[in-house]
Design a protein around this motif. Structure first.
Motif, PDB file in Angstrom:
ATOM      1  N   ARG A  72       1.136  -1.113   0.105  1.00 50.80           N
ATOM      2  CA  ARG A  72      -0.077  -0.168   0.233  1.00 50.80           C
ATOM      3  C   ARG A  72       0.553   1.426  -0.150  1.00 50.80           C
ATOM      4  N   ASP A  73       0.862   2.397  -0.319  1.00 55.24           N
ATOM      5  CA  ASP A  73       0.980   3.722  -0.441  1.00 55.24           C
ATOM      6  C   ASP A  73       0.993   3.737   0.860  1.00 55.24           C
ATOM      7  N   VAL A  74       1.834   5.012   1.464  1.00 63.60           N
ATOM      8  CA  VAL A  74       2.182   6.026   2.668  1.00 63.60           C
ATOM      9  C   VAL A  74       0.568   6.861   2.718  1.00 63.60           C
ATOM     10  N   PRO A  75      -0.506   6.827   2.830  1.00 67.41           N
ATOM     11  CA  PRO A  75      -0.729   7.578   3.111  1.00 67.41           C
ATOM     12  C   PRO A  75      -0.878   9.169   3.508  1.00 67.41           C
ATOM     13  N   ALA A  76      -2.208   9.846   3.208  1.00 65.74           N
ATOM     14  CA  ALA A  76      -1.092  11.327   3.015  1.00 65.74           C
ATOM     15  C   ALA A  76      -1.385  11.324   4.788  1.00 65.74           C
ATOM     16  N   GLU A  77      -1.750  11.474   6.064  1.00 64.88           N
ATOM     17  CA  GLU A  77      -1.882  11.584   7.331  1.00 64.88           C
ATOM     18  C   GLU A  77      -0.668  10.972   7.805  1.00 64.88           C
ATOM     19  N   ILE A  78       0.342   9.956   6.903  1.00 62.80           N
ATOM     20  CA  ILE A  78       1.680   9.826   7.459  1.00 62.80           C
ATOM     21  C   ILE A  78       2.447  10.750   6.655  1.00 62.80           C
ATOM     22  N   GLU A  79       2.072  11.288   6.074  1.00 62.38           N
ATOM     23  CA  GLU A  79       3.452  11.793   5.186  1.00 62.38           C
ATOM     24  C   GLU A  79       3.045  13.481   5.475  1.00 62.38           C
ATOM     25  N   GLU A  80       1.725  13.973   6.040  1.00 64.11           N
ATOM     26  CA  GLU A  80       1.627  15.186   6.768  1.00 64.11           C
ATOM     27  C   GLU A  80       2.566  15.333   8.035  1.00 64.11           C
ATOM     28  N   GLN A  81       2.555  13.803   8.707  1.00 64.16           N
ATOM     29  CA  GLN A  81       3.138  14.248  10.239  1.00 64.16           C
ATOM     30  C   GLN A  81       4.948  13.920   9.610  1.00 64.16           C
ATOM     31  N   ARG A  82       5.593  13.218   9.008  1.00 59.43           N
ATOM     32  CA  ARG A  82       6.704  13.615   8.669  1.00 59.43           C
ATOM     33  C   ARG A  82       7.263  14.791   7.907  1.00 59.43           C
ATOM     34  N   GLY A  83       5.743  15.744   7.676  1.00 60.36           N
ATOM     35  CA  GLY A  83       6.802  16.745   6.876  1.00 60.36           C
ATOM     36  C   GLY A  83       6.809  17.933   7.896  1.00 60.36           C
ATOM     37  N   GLN A  84       5.442  17.585   8.585  1.00 57.87           N
ATOM     38  CA  GLN A  84       5.676  18.434  10.124  1.00 57.87           C
ATOM     39  C   GLN A  84       7.011  18.356  11.220  1.00 57.87           C
ATOM     40  N   LEU A  85       7.199  17.019  10.918  1.00 59.33           N
ATOM     41  CA  LEU A  85       8.453  16.965  11.561  1.00 59.33           C
ATOM     42  C   LEU A  85       9.769  17.247  10.882  1.00 59.33           C
ATOM     43  N   ILE A  86       9.753  17.281   9.731  1.00 59.02           N
ATOM     44  CA  ILE A  86      11.248  17.983   9.340  1.00 59.02           C
ATOM     45  C   ILE A  86      10.775  19.344   9.194  1.00 59.02           C
ATOM     46  N   ASP A  87       9.716  20.259   9.277  1.00 63.26           N
ATOM     47  CA  ASP A  87       9.468  21.691   9.372  1.00 63.26           C
ATOM     48  C   ASP A  87      10.205  21.925  10.831  1.00 63.26           C
TER      49      ASP A  87
END
Ligand code: SF4
Length: 454
Positions: free
Chosen positions: A282-297
């Motif tokens: 399965r592809d990584v869902p948007a919710e997980i990608e969003e949290q990863r992006g927040q962490l990088i920020d």
């Protein structure tokens, strides 16, 4: 008192001062608490059981149940067979668990009690089970106890029927119930059918309902442990804590495994999520990608305060490795890394981290104690300590901020409910570490340099 720690370092082999570990049964007890309707049983004296339970209760601020064989002088001389048989009968009669998980103590190991043969002689009520693990405390640490007890459950209960159940088995490593909840949230978002073993969420973080439940709702069920042999794959988290049960599963039931670091920080969580993505297709869902992006920020924003700050990190081997990699991701330098668990794999993994991030002048040591860490710090200080409550005397003596993370944390609340794993856990860690460094800057700066906006 710790101001008296001398700077001069002597090589010690026979003495640990302010150890960075506890005894095997503590880990075995914790693993058994992660099994639904299980009563952990300490085969030894009441004093040992009392210590093990207290240690866990003080970290989790929850009752840690366990029974004991209650050795006295007689059992110490003639063996604990009759004690444990009576204990098992009483525990099933009075406390009605579905399973009793027996771990041994120093005393029962030293007199050579064969718990396995005692179990085969026992009168066990129909439908009830007894398993055991050998956990001598003069070998290893609570981490060994944790994985030895996992192996005990697998050896006694797990089967392979030949009909795959399509599930992924997840061995979470020695982490808090809050971490287990976060792992399960990520597994659900990745639509990966799974069995987590052990699982202390809803046991050691069960809510207050006004009614005491000896066996709370959580824990891996016996049916799930039995069916581990039918799982298609194992994701074993913690290269040191989870390798032995994963190897046992591979040898006994031919279930393949992927051994990963504890998912603390960006890269380690990426590995976990990528592995799940491959397994579930399965592809990584948007919710997980969003949290990863927040962490990088968050890492970019906090970078000016963490860049090239040095840390001394201590505690359980996989936790220390995870925390150290996250510090490196924050631009920090994990100058000292120690664990009390005697596993040389820890040092190897630490050296690999230093090489990967190109940092020099860092030291990592397994089977070490906090006294030695204190001596290193006296010779060359660090900006922050990251680890358990046992480092607070060093923090006070050397006036260094302490970020509490790992096991045990005996002098603070709430920590075991909130994760350190996953992108969400890393955000929490980033907050704890950055704020500790910023608090220090506020405290030490000249009055005219005190800024409200930093
Ligand atoms: S005697 Fe051994 S098992 Fe008992 S508390 Fe001490 S170290 Fe642990």
């Amino acid at each position: 008192m710790l101001d008296l720690t001398p700077k001069t370092i002597y090589e010690r082999t026979a003495l640990r001062i302010n150890p960075c570990k506890t005894c095997q049964p503590v880990g075995a007890l914790y693993a058994a608490l992660g099994v639904h309707r299980c009563m952990p049983h300490s085969h030894g004296s009441q004093g040992c059981a009392s210590y093990h339970r207290t240690f866990l209760s003080r970290h989790f601020k929850e009752p840690a149940i366990a029974s004991t064989s209650s050795f006295t002088e007689g059992a110490s001389v003639f063996g604990g067979g009759s004690n444990v048989k009576t204990a098992v009968k009483n525990v099933f009669d009075i406390y009605d668990p579905d399973i009793i998980a027996i771990h041994t103590t120093c005393l029962s190991e030293t007199i050579g009690d064969d718990v396995n043969s005692y179990i085969s002689d026992m009168d066990i009520p129909d439908g009830k089970l007894v398993v055991q693990a050998s956990t001598p405390s003069y070998v290893g640490s609570h981490i060994n106890g944790f994985f030895n007890m996992m192996c005990g459950f697998i050896n006694y209960l797990t089967e392979k029927t030949g009909s795959p159940n399509g599930k992924t088995a997840v061995f979470p490593g020695f982490i808090n119930p809050g971490d287990m909840r976060e792992l399960k949230r990520l597994l659900s978002l990745m639509e990966t059918p799974f069995t987590m073993f052990p699982d202390t969420s809803a046991v050691m973080d069960a809510p207050m309902t006004g009614k005491y439940e000896m066996y709370p709702a959580g824990g891996t069920t016996l049916a799930e442990i039995k069916a581990l042999g039918d799982c298609s794959h194992i994701v074993a988290l913690g290269r040191i804590t989870s390798v032995e049960p994963a190897e046992l599963m591979k040898k006994k039931f031919k279930v393949p495994y992927t051994l990963l670091p504890l998912p603390i920080g960006v890269a380690a969580t990426d590995s976990f999520i990528t592995t799940l993505s491959k397994l579930s297709m399965r592809d990584v869902p948007a919710e997980i990608e969003e949290q990863r992006g927040q962490l990088i920020d968050i890492l970019l924003d906090s970078h000016p305060y963490t860049h090239e700050k040095t840390a001394a990190i201590y505690g359980d081997p996989d936790t220390v490795l995870g925390l150290a990699e996250f510090c490196l991701e924050m631009g920090m330098i994990p100058k000292y890394m120690i664990t009390g668990t005697p596993k040389e794999e820890f040092t190897k993994q630490a050296q690999a981290l230093f090489a990967k991030y190109g940092v020099e002048g860092c030291t990592a040591k397994a089977n070490a104690d906090l006294f030695e860490l204190h001596q290193w710090i006296k010779n060359e200080p660090v900006d922050v300590l990251i680890g358990t409550s046992y480092g607070k005397a060093i923090a006070k003596a050397e006036d260094i901020p302490l970020v509490r993370a790992g096991f045990p944390i005996l002098d603070r609340y709430v920590h075991s409910y909130l994760p350190l794993v996953g992108y969400v856990g890393a955000m929490r860690l980033a907050e704890l570490i950055t704020n500790a460094l910023m608090d220090r800057q506020d405290r030490d700066c000249a009055d005219e340099d005190l800024e409200t906006v930093m």
